[in-house]
Write a protein that holds these residues in place. Sequence first.
Motif, short mmCIF file in Angstrom:
data_model
loop_
_atom_site.label_atom_id
_atom_site.label_comp_id
_atom_site.label_asym_id
_atom_site.label_seq_id
_atom_site.Cartn_x
_atom_site.Cartn_y
_atom_site.Cartn_z
N ASN A 152 21.75 -8.09 -18.77
CA ASN A 152 21.18 -9.38 -18.56
C ASN A 152 21.11 -9.73 -17.01
N ALA A 153 20.73 -8.30 -16.75
CA ALA A 153 20.67 -8.56 -14.52
C ALA A 153 19.35 -9.12 -14.38
N ASP A 154 18.77 -9.50 -15.61
CA ASP A 154 17.30 -9.96 -15.76
C ASP A 154 17.09 -11.79 -15.44
N THR A 155 18.54 -12.17 -15.36
CA THR A 155 18.69 -13.18 -15.55
C THR A 155 19.49 -13.58 -14.23
N VAL A 156 19.25 -12.57 -12.95
CA VAL A 156 20.01 -12.99 -11.58
C VAL A 156 18.38 -12.94 -11.40
N THR A 157 18.44 -14.28 -10.50
CA THR A 157 17.45 -15.09 -9.32
C THR A 157 17.31 -14.67 -7.85
N ASP A 158 18.93 -14.98 -7.30
CA ASP A 158 18.51 -14.38 -6.44
C ASP A 158 17.94 -13.01 -5.60
N PRO A 159 17.56 -12.98 -4.74
CA PRO A 159 16.78 -11.29 -4.33
C PRO A 159 17.22 -10.58 -3.57
N ASP B 182 32.70 -9.36 -24.72
CA ASP B 182 34.21 -9.54 -23.42
C ASP B 182 32.33 -10.05 -22.75
N SER B 183 32.73 -10.91 -21.87
CA SER B 183 31.90 -11.72 -20.98
C SER B 183 32.50 -11.08 -19.91
N ARG B 184 32.71 -10.15 -19.46
CA ARG B 184 32.50 -9.33 -18.42
C ARG B 184 31.30 -8.36 -18.41
N TRP B 185 31.10 -7.97 -19.31
CA TRP B 185 30.19 -7.43 -19.16
C TRP B 185 28.55 -8.14 -19.61
N ASP B 186 28.50 -9.37 -19.04
CA ASP B 186 26.98 -10.27 -19.30
C ASP B 186 27.15 -10.18 -17.40
N LEU B 187 26.12 -10.01 -17.19
CA LEU B 187 26.53 -10.48 -15.55
C LEU B 187 25.35 -12.00 -15.55
N ALA B 188 25.01 -12.58 -16.43
CA ALA B 188 25.12 -14.63 -16.00
C ALA B 188 26.09 -14.62 -16.00
N GLN B 189 26.92 -14.30 -16.19
CA GLN B 189 28.15 -15.37 -16.78
C GLN B 189 29.67 -14.47 -15.34
N GLN B 190 29.31 -13.62 -15.95
CA GLN B 190 30.19 -12.33 -14.40
C GLN B 190 29.47 -11.97 -13.73
N PRO B 191 28.49 -11.91 -12.65
CA PRO B 191 27.86 -10.57 -11.75
C PRO B 191 28.68 -9.99 -11.01
N ASN B 192 29.77 -10.10 -10.86
CA ASN B 192 29.93 -9.26 -9.50
C ASN B 192 31.20 -8.38 -10.43
N GLU B 193 31.21 -8.39 -11.34
CA GLU B 193 32.07 -7.26 -12.54
C GLU B 193 31.87 -6.07 -11.98
N PRO B 194 30.16 -5.69 -12.02
CA PRO B 194 29.80 -4.19 -11.94
C PRO B 194 30.70 -3.57 -10.64
N ASN B 195 30.78 -4.61 -9.32
CA ASN B 195 31.08 -4.38 -7.70
C ASN B 195 32.28 -3.71 -8.54
N ARG B 196 33.17 -3.46 -9.69
CA ARG B 196 34.55 -3.43 -9.61
C ARG B 196 34.44 -1.98 -10.21
N PHE B 197 33.16 -1.25 -10.62
CA PHE B 197 32.94 -0.11 -10.87
C PHE B 197 32.43 0.85 -9.97
N GLY B 198 32.64 2.03 -9.94
CA GLY B 198 31.62 2.85 -9.15
C GLY B 198 32.59 3.87 -8.04
N TRP B 199 33.88 3.28 -8.04
CA TRP B 199 34.67 3.93 -7.39
C TRP B 199 35.52 5.43 -7.75
N ILE B 200 36.18 5.81 -6.09
CA ILE B 200 37.08 7.08 -6.98
C ILE B 200 38.16 6.65 -7.18
N ILE B 201 38.75 7.04 -8.12
CA ILE B 201 40.49 6.15 -8.67
C ILE B 201 41.28 7.35 -8.09
N GLU B 202 42.70 7.05 -7.93
CA GLU B 202 44.15 7.83 -7.71
C GLU B 202 45.02 7.16 -8.52
N LEU B 203 45.24 9.10 -9.65
CA LEU B 203 46.47 8.02 -11.12
C LEU B 203 46.80 9.26 -10.15
#
Length: 676
Positions: free
Chosen positions: A290-297, A321-342
């Motif tokens: 639901n990226a198409d629901t984001v109206t802020d340019p 799970d609502s975390r995969w829905d940008l209409a409900q949780q617009p910041n969740e994608p920003n929490r992926f795309g990192w280097i992780i350390e284990l």
Amino acid sequence: MFAKPLHNVDVRLRSKPFSNSLEVPVAPERRLLPLLTGGRARVTCRYRCGDQCSQHPPNTSDNAYFGQVLDQVLSRRGLLKAGAVATAALAVPALASREAAAATGLDFVPIRPNTEDAVVIPDGFQQQIVIRWGDPILPGAPEFDFDAQSPEAQEGQFGYNNDFCALLPLPDGRRLMVNNHEYVTEEFVFRGYDSENPTEQQARISWAAHGLSVVVLEDKKPVIDPLNRRITLTTPFELRGPAAGSEWLKTPADPTGTRSLGTMNNCSGGVTPWGTILSGEENFHQYFANADTVTDPVAAERLARYGISGGATDRKWERFDSRWDLAQQPNEPNRFGWIIELDPNDPSSTPIKHTALGRLKHEGANIRVLDDGRVAAYMGDDEKFEYMYRFVSDGKMKPGSSGHARRHNTSLLDSGTLYVAKFTGDNPAEIDGTGTLPSDGEFDGVGEWIPLAHNDTSFVDGMSADEVYVFTRQAADKADATKMDRPEDVQPHPDTGRVYAALTNNSDRGTDGKAPADEPNPRDTNKHGQVMELDDDPAGILFTWRLLLVCGDPADPSTYFAGYDKSQVSPITCPDNVAFDSRGNLWITTDSSGALGFNDGLYAVPLEGPERGHVKAFLSVPRGAEACGPVIEDDLVLVSAQHPGELDGADADNPASHWPDGGTAQPRPSVVAVWR
């Protein structure tokens, strides 16, 4: 057979000296190989990267081409006398000898290109399966049953589509193996899978099949042990570094912006000098609806720059799970795309996401220790026209394996400077997109690391430090970085310090409206990729570079093998992961060898002496599979065979492969061991 406690960057394969006469020629006829399959299957593209390659590349910036500014080349040449010395050291000696060939340690007869449903290895070697998708690794986990899967079972079993692999020593002589699990191809995991109506049970099994596995091995076999661990899409992570707590990382479940759940699309990685594992989160864009629901340019532009678009996703996880829905949780994608350390030696530790290394579609990260004790991490953003990055720490590594040293060293990647690379070719006017060598006989030039941010300080006009780290692609656009042909694995050589980058391919290079060919990316509609070699001093910002390989059929005039006789080399296409052996040779796995009509595999190439550029095919994986990993040691090779049988028209009801179990069994991604 685990003779030495080496990491995944050391190997020598011993036997009788290799002969320059090449007992079995790899390419008996001087002709182009037939394009039998035309590249990676559509089903793989759909589930691994959301079919991103068929979309318009998200990098629409009009960066000036640094490689076209000849006066900058000349001025920097005056500053790079030390680099010129290093360049001279890379020259291939004119006279070859059998002694030099034997010194490489690559004394095997290369395998021929093939389309077999098997792992094919040279004569004189043996193989066995180490572990398969679904094999139990935690206490109480059941034996794998394809038709009786459950989330609870998968959480205790080896995950799906194993990619990066690392092998670490334990004090008792056993080994600790760590594997990434990049993605799940649901059509091959569930019989009768309905992509329009997946069940919640299927979604939760997929969440559990992502992530990483930590497994103790005894004599190449997994054992149940307290060190074993599964990391999944529901495992807690700690967000660390300068962007932790940023407003763009906060969600209803985590109002602090410092704790997140899970990791996904983990592709390649690296072993740190302090014994932890780095892993890259890559094609995360495809999981968010639901990226198409984001109206802020501004927000919409940021999503688009990472390829996040449209309504419902292919997997439909947003239904459960609502975390995969940008209409409900617009910041969740920003929490992926990192280097992780284990920390694989501490099963109770919380894995880390390092924001100081930027948010990209990370292939992986690999570490080099500077003379003064600081560390540099090299990274690639795996997509067409994306960039190469470097991070240099503020802190210095503490030696030893004490708890204090480990805690200190895991903080090194939280404070430092993030850079992006610009490349200049020596002969920009001679690059016409055909792959024709410039008049100086090689593709080479100089480069510059452009600083993006240092901790709380941004060097990018109009962007705060938080914005640089969370929206790193846009920061790199503003810095005028050089658009590359899918930079994937980027690793420093453990002995020379030179950095090797696999640039997999870019079929859009030079097409209408897209970036034209340049010297580091010299071919239009580049189907086969190249391997780059950098001389870089991480304490500075300037470097020299050259192309080691321009891949493809050696009969194709656009290919280049470091000046080596092309009639003697194995055909290779789409380099992906790289590693090194104890003799200093480079090993390369490939992704999409269908571009030349045969299976993917593992290749070795010497980097020094008269054999420099002599590519030899060591191993191939089953039909439809991708060769990943690898681990290279003196008497052992481990390779991940990812997505075997993943061919168009196949699925769990109609499998195209039965590897590794044979008969009528379903294909299972697996790790295979090879030794002499």
